[in-house]
Enzyme design. Structure first.
Site, PDB file in Angstrom:
ATOM      1  N   MET A   1      46.863  31.378  31.652  1.00  0.00           N
ATOM      2  CA  MET A   1      45.901  31.640  30.658  1.00  0.00           C
ATOM      3  C   MET A   1      44.984  30.528  30.005  1.00  0.00           C
ATOM      4  O   MET A   1      44.282  30.679  29.407  1.00  0.00           O
ATOM      5  CB  MET A   1      46.072  32.753  29.911  1.00  0.00           C
ATOM      6  CG  MET A   1      46.696  33.957  30.318  1.00  0.00           C
ATOM      7  SD  MET A   1      45.554  34.514  31.745  1.00  0.00           S
ATOM      8  CE  MET A   1      44.322  35.532  30.816  1.00  0.00           C
TER       9      MET A   1
ATOM     10  N   LEU B   1      42.721  26.615  30.564  1.00  0.00           N
ATOM     11  CA  LEU B   1      42.167  25.837  31.326  1.00  0.00           C
ATOM     12  C   LEU B   1      42.719  24.410  31.798  1.00  0.00           C
ATOM     13  O   LEU B   1      43.078  23.887  30.933  1.00  0.00           O
ATOM     14  CB  LEU B   1      40.682  25.648  31.078  1.00  0.00           C
ATOM     15  CG  LEU B   1      39.644  26.437  31.118  1.00  0.00           C
ATOM     16  CD1 LEU B   1      38.164  26.113  30.726  1.00  0.00           C
ATOM     17  CD2 LEU B   1      39.587  27.049  32.951  1.00  0.00           C
TER      18      LEU B   1
ATOM     19  N   HIS C   1      42.720  35.303  41.233  1.00  0.00           N
ATOM     20  CA  HIS C   1      42.043  35.860  39.795  1.00  0.00           C
ATOM     21  C   HIS C   1      41.646  37.555  40.198  1.00  0.00           C
ATOM     22  O   HIS C   1      41.449  37.602  41.432  1.00  0.00           O
ATOM     23  CB  HIS C   1      40.634  35.216  39.995  1.00  0.00           C
ATOM     24  CG  HIS C   1      39.739  35.748  38.840  1.00  0.00           C
ATOM     25  ND1 HIS C   1      39.861  35.325  37.491  1.00  0.00           N
ATOM     26  CD2 HIS C   1      38.505  36.441  39.037  1.00  0.00           C
ATOM     27  CE1 HIS C   1      38.856  36.122  36.793  1.00  0.00           C
ATOM     28  NE2 HIS C   1      38.224  36.734  37.758  1.00  0.00           N
TER      29      HIS C   1
END
Ligand code: GRF
Length: 354
Positions: A252, A254, A271
């Site tokens: 979760m 980046l 995703h």
């Protein structure tokens, strides 16, 4: 730690005064192996102190070519001095050791069994004769040499399975699907490491249950971000685990430069929507709220922009009457569990060919 020549001259005198003998030998001693250890032990037994002259880095290069020495002179000296049989180490800068022989005038000169008295360098042999040194050629330890060691190291077998690093924050059902495909024999891979930004996540527990290395990386102070230090730490773990592919399975946070540059083109993500539709959080809920009749899942390459990298593959999943967010998400996840291992298997084939 490396002796001055003058102290060796004194050592020789001290030994001589006590009727003892100084043994001298020389070589590169770049990568110490058991052949060296036995040779030096034998040399030490020829007298009362053993002085080892090692070639300087430049002279090793001149003798063995570029890329050698593997270990700098000070490191080589430290390793040698760690051996019980070695009393002193001295450095010499030319290919030959003549000038040291002339000054130290050892009682005994030892050389490895790849030489004979005749094949010793003439200049060195003459200096030994002048100094009155006894020349001893020691038996060679068969099959043990730095050259053989280096050859064996460069002949590492080619990989037959890729090594995967899996990143996740939650349940780890996708991790389980990867492990299942490996066990079923159609995914040529092994999960080398599982990393999470959540200390007590189920994904780490699953990794432990499968005896896979599991690592928690502290995300830093910001609840939604993954600090630069954490990015670096995560990258170091992946490098250390020697992974060929990084798979984000419900991770979760980046990913930034350190990981993306170290594993360029080798980071993928799963995703829960048909990208580019519904990027970001709770994509299944976004699909429901948009009134979509079809959604699905996507596996794509990861870039520093969220859910935006090149799509590798997708699977469609219908939205059914009465679906709640949880029911729809569960249906999408079942589909991810097929798509993700299939895509990793294709990537593995290519990676193993390259
Ligand atoms: C999946 O829906 C994945 O698409 C999303 O997070 C979820 C992870 O599930 N990015 P799990 O942890 O693999 O069970």
């Amino acid at each position: 730690m490396i002796s001055e020549i003058s102290t060796l001259v004194s050592l020789r005198e001290e030994l001589e005064a006590k009727g003892k003998q100084l043994v001298f030998t020389n070589g590169c001693f770049d990568l110490i192996h058991v052949g060296h250890v036995r040779y030096l032990k034998e040399a030490r037994r020829l007298g009362d102190a053993l002085v080892v002259a090692i070639n300087s880095d430049d002279s090793v290069k001149a003798l063995k070519g570029d890329g050698r020495p593997l270990n700098a002179a000070h490191d080589r000296a430290e390793v040698l001095l760690g051996l019980e049989s070695v009393d002193r180490v001295v450095l010499f800068d030319s290919v030959r050791v003549t000038s040291l022989i002339e000054v130290i005038r050892p009682h005994v000169y030892a050389k490895g069994g790849d030489y004979t008295v005749e094949s010793l360098d003439k200049e060195e042999r003459d200096a030994l004769i002048d100094a009155g040194s006894k020349i001893k050629i020691l038996s060679e330890v068969e099959g043990k040499s730095t050259t053989l060691l280096l050859a064996a190291a460069s002949e590492q077998p080619k990989r037959t399975r890729i090594r995967i690093g899996v990143l996740g924050s939650g349940e780890g059902t996708n991790l389980e699907s990867i492990i299942g495909a490996i066990k079923d024999g159609w995914l040529a891979a092994e999960v080398a490491i599982v990393i999470s930004d959540v200390r007590d996540s189920v994904i780490l527990e699953r990794a432990r249950n499968h005896d896979i290395e599991s690592v928690y990386v502290d995300p830093g102070d910001h609840p939604e971000k993954f600090s630069m230090q954490s990015q670096e730490e995560l990258t170091q773990h992946l490098i250390r685990a020697d992974v060929d592919l990084v798979v984000c399975a419900g991770f979760m946070k980046l990913l930034k430069k350190p990981v993306l540059e170290s594993f360029a083109g080798k980071v993928i993500n799963v995703h829960p929507s048909l990208l580019p539709r519904h990027k970001g959080l709770r994509a299944w809920q976004q699909a429901l709220e948009a009134g979509d009749s079809m959604t699905g899942c996507t596996v794509h390459y990861v870039t520093d922009e969220m859910d935006a990298g090149e799509v590798i593959g997708q699977r469609q999943v219908p939205v059914e009457q009465g679906d709640t967010p949880d029911i729809l998400h569960a249906r999408i996840k079942s589909s991810e569990h097929v798509l993700l291992p299939e895509i990793i298997a294709k990537l593995a084939e290519d990676l193993l060919k390259s």
